[in-house]
Write an enzyme that holds these catalytic residues in place. Structure first.
Site, PDB file in Angstrom:
ATOM      1  N   ARG A 121     -53.670  48.545 -52.754  1.00 31.82           N
ATOM      2  CA  ARG A 121     -52.424  47.947 -52.296  1.00 31.82           C
ATOM      3  C   ARG A 121     -52.702  46.488 -52.087  1.00 31.82           C
ATOM      4  NH1 ARG A 121     -52.213  52.793 -49.664  1.00 31.82           N
ATOM      5  NH2 ARG A 121     -50.502  54.192 -50.356  1.00 31.82           N
ATOM      6  N   LYS A 143     -47.001  34.537 -59.663  1.00 27.18           N
ATOM      7  CA  LYS A 143     -46.458  35.783 -60.498  1.00 27.18           C
ATOM      8  C   LYS A 143     -47.797  36.379 -61.487  1.00 27.18           C
ATOM      9  CE  LYS A 143     -41.972  34.230 -61.580  1.00 27.18           C
ATOM     10  NZ  LYS A 143     -40.970  33.617 -62.595  1.00 27.18           N
ATOM     11  N   GLU A 185     -45.058  23.434 -71.104  1.00 28.65           N
ATOM     12  CA  GLU A 185     -44.680  23.515 -69.934  1.00 28.65           C
ATOM     13  C   GLU A 185     -44.951  22.354 -68.816  1.00 28.65           C
ATOM     14  OE1 GLU A 185     -43.576  26.161 -68.328  1.00 28.65           O
ATOM     15  OE2 GLU A 185     -44.173  27.968 -69.914  1.00 28.65           O
ATOM     16  N   LYS A 227     -44.890  22.437 -59.263  1.00 31.03           N
ATOM     17  CA  LYS A 227     -44.703  23.711 -59.235  1.00 31.03           C
ATOM     18  C   LYS A 227     -44.827  24.274 -57.664  1.00 31.03           C
ATOM     19  CE  LYS A 227     -45.667  28.298 -61.458  1.00 31.03           C
ATOM     20  NZ  LYS A 227     -46.133  28.889 -62.504  1.00 31.03           N
ATOM     21  N   GLU A 237     -38.420  33.935 -55.817  1.00 29.06           N
ATOM     22  CA  GLU A 237     -37.637  33.386 -57.228  1.00 29.06           C
ATOM     23  C   GLU A 237     -36.113  34.300 -56.772  1.00 29.06           C
ATOM     24  OE1 GLU A 237     -37.101  34.238 -61.647  1.00 29.06           O
ATOM     25  OE2 GLU A 237     -39.079  33.293 -60.912  1.00 29.06           O
ATOM     26  N   ARG A 241     -36.526  28.668 -57.327  1.00 29.44           N
ATOM     27  CA  ARG A 241     -37.865  28.697 -58.320  1.00 29.44           C
ATOM     28  C   ARG A 241     -37.358  29.079 -59.793  1.00 29.44           C
ATOM     29  NH1 ARG A 241     -43.232  32.170 -57.269  1.00 29.44           N
ATOM     30  NH2 ARG A 241     -44.370  31.794 -59.313  1.00 29.44           N
ATOM     31  N   ASN A 245     -37.781  28.554 -65.290  1.00 35.14           N
ATOM     32  CA  ASN A 245     -37.560  29.175 -66.328  1.00 35.14           C
ATOM     33  C   ASN A 245     -36.977  28.545 -67.265  1.00 35.14           C
ATOM     34  OD1 ASN A 245     -39.156  31.801 -65.336  1.00 35.14           O
ATOM     35  ND2 ASN A 245     -37.286  32.091 -64.191  1.00 35.14           N
ATOM     36  N   HIS A 248     -37.128  29.334 -71.057  1.00 31.14           N
ATOM     37  CA  HIS A 248     -37.993  30.645 -71.164  1.00 31.14           C
ATOM     38  C   HIS A 248     -36.890  31.736 -71.855  1.00 31.14           C
ATOM     39  CE1 HIS A 248     -41.044  28.538 -69.229  1.00 31.14           C
ATOM     40  NE2 HIS A 248     -41.725  29.457 -69.132  1.00 31.14           N
ATOM     41  N   HIS A 252     -38.582  33.572 -74.723  1.00 36.29           N
ATOM     42  CA  HIS A 252     -39.128  34.886 -74.682  1.00 36.29           C
ATOM     43  C   HIS A 252     -38.408  35.747 -75.764  1.00 36.29           C
ATOM     44  CE1 HIS A 252     -40.559  34.710 -70.353  1.00 36.29           C
ATOM     45  NE2 HIS A 252     -41.389  34.287 -70.873  1.00 36.29           N
ATOM     46  N   HIS A 265     -46.796  31.087 -76.550  1.00 35.70           N
ATOM     47  CA  HIS A 265     -45.885  31.042 -75.374  1.00 35.70           C
ATOM     48  C   HIS A 265     -45.134  29.610 -75.373  1.00 35.70           C
ATOM     49  CE1 HIS A 265     -43.802  31.548 -71.721  1.00 35.70           C
ATOM     50  NE2 HIS A 265     -44.574  30.602 -71.221  1.00 35.70           N
TER      51      HIS A 265
END
Length: 363
Positions: A121, A143, A185, A227, A237, A241, A245, A248, A252, A265
């Site tokens: 955990r 993330k 990025e 960031k 997010e 936030r 993206n 993206h 993606h 990417h």
């Protein structure tokens, strides 16, 4: 050294940016309350270059590192690899204070972070990113995820590292294409947040490819600052936030359409940013000249602005497997001007199709 703090309530941490960070890393671990058994996760490319140096460094300060080397590539970010790493952690005897260290690019960081977030955990997580893309993107912000066959990063968590160590010397072993993918990025940060930074990247693009130390330190630090500022306001997010993206959603989809083999990417995000700019222009938020400015900086940074191996219908259908799609509506990040964006889930289907056509090479 440049140090950027990510000021998250109860989870603040520092990003250290400099050459030869071995002493900084050693001092951090020696001063920690971590258990001395550690798991270092890397891949088959990075492991050959840096794993021995990092594990030896940890041994000199009293740690017992176990090394897990994964096959390099996006396909490694899977449940199968996660299961293998859980097994490594259990066999090594990691406890709740044992650190998991990600030594590599975004795939390694995302996967190792997912293990750190879920093993017992949650155990301490440290990032030592080795690519420019990981320096400014995946290593910062917490993330972590694994991929599913139907979509990228669909299974994951928000889990902040205890520290990030960005050693500029590691960029010396990167091919030029990997510098370009990181620049995608970095350009994004200028587009969504800071026009002055956008102009700085364009003005110094040639020096970046010569690996000018000062320029690299500046662009990495500023990217991390932007960031960190966004993540500090919206860690999970729920609103702001999402602007990170930008590009993206289409990016993606391009990656999925080409099975993560043709475009890396950053290249896919570069094309996606131009697609998002095309939508912004058609809806009247920006002028055509702004789209041309974006196309120009992509060219300077050796990034593509169109894709092959994709179909209009395929990309469009893939959009609905994206995390930013809620209730069947795609939450687009669109440009108001360079340095300012907004969220919009009302983009007409026709406009989206026009943008997709804009980023496809004509047959």
């Amino acid at each position: 050294m440049k140090t950027v703090t990510v000021p998250i309530i109860n989870n603040s941490y520092d990003i250290y940016i400099d050459n030869n960070l071995h002493k900084t890393i050693a001092d951090f671990f020696a001063g920690s309350n971590f258990s001395r058994t550690a798991l270092v996760v890397t891949d088959s490319n990075v492991g050959k270059l840096y794993s021995e140096k990092i594990t030896d460094l940890l041994r000199t300060i009293g740690f017992s590192p176990r090394l897990a080397i994964l096959e390099a590539g996006e396909k490694t970010k899977s449940f199968t690899s996660a299961q293998d790493l859980y097994t490594e952690a259990i066999k090594a005897g990691l406890d709740r204070k044992s650190p998991i260290i990600a030594l590599g690019g975004g795939v390694v960081g995302d996967l190792a972070g997912f293990i750190a977030a879920t093993y017992m955990r949650g155990v301490p997580f440290i990032q030592i990113p080795t690519s420019l893309l990981a320096h400014v993107d995946s290593s910062v912000g917490g993330k972590v995820a694994v991929n599913h066959p139907l979509g990228k990063n669909l299974i994951g968590a928000f889990y902040q590292p205890k520290a990030v160590f960005i050693d500029l010397d590691m960029l010396q072993t990167l091919p030029a294409r990997e510098i370009s993918t990181g620049l995608a990025e970095i350009i994004k940060y200028g587009l969504i947040y800071d026009k002055t930074f956008f102009d700085y990247i364009a003005d110094h693009s040639a020096e970046i490819f010569t690996l000018n130390n000062e320029i690299l330190r500046n662009i990495i630090a500023r990217s991390c600052e932007i960031k960190a500022s966004v993540v500090a306001e919206d860690e999970k997010e729920t609103g702001l936030r999402a602007i990170l993206n930008f590009g993206h959603t289409l990016g993606h989809a391009i990656e999925r359409e080409t099975r993560y083999k043709k475009y890396n990417h950053g290249e896919a995000v570069a094309i996606g940013m131009l697609g998002a700019a095309a939508i912004s222009c058609e809806l009247g938020f920006i002028e055509e000249g702004t789209v041309s400015d974006i196309r120009r900086i992509l060219d300077l940074c050796r990034l593509p602005d169109k894709c092959t191996g994709c179909s209009e219908a395929g990309i469009y259908n893939d959009l609905f497997h994206d995390k930013k799609t809620v209730g069947g509506k795609i939450n687009w990040i669109l440009l108001d001007e360079i340095g300012k964006v907004h969220l919009d889930d009302t983009v007409p289907e026709k406009v989206v199709h026009n943008a997709i056509k804009n980023i496809l090479f004509n047959k």
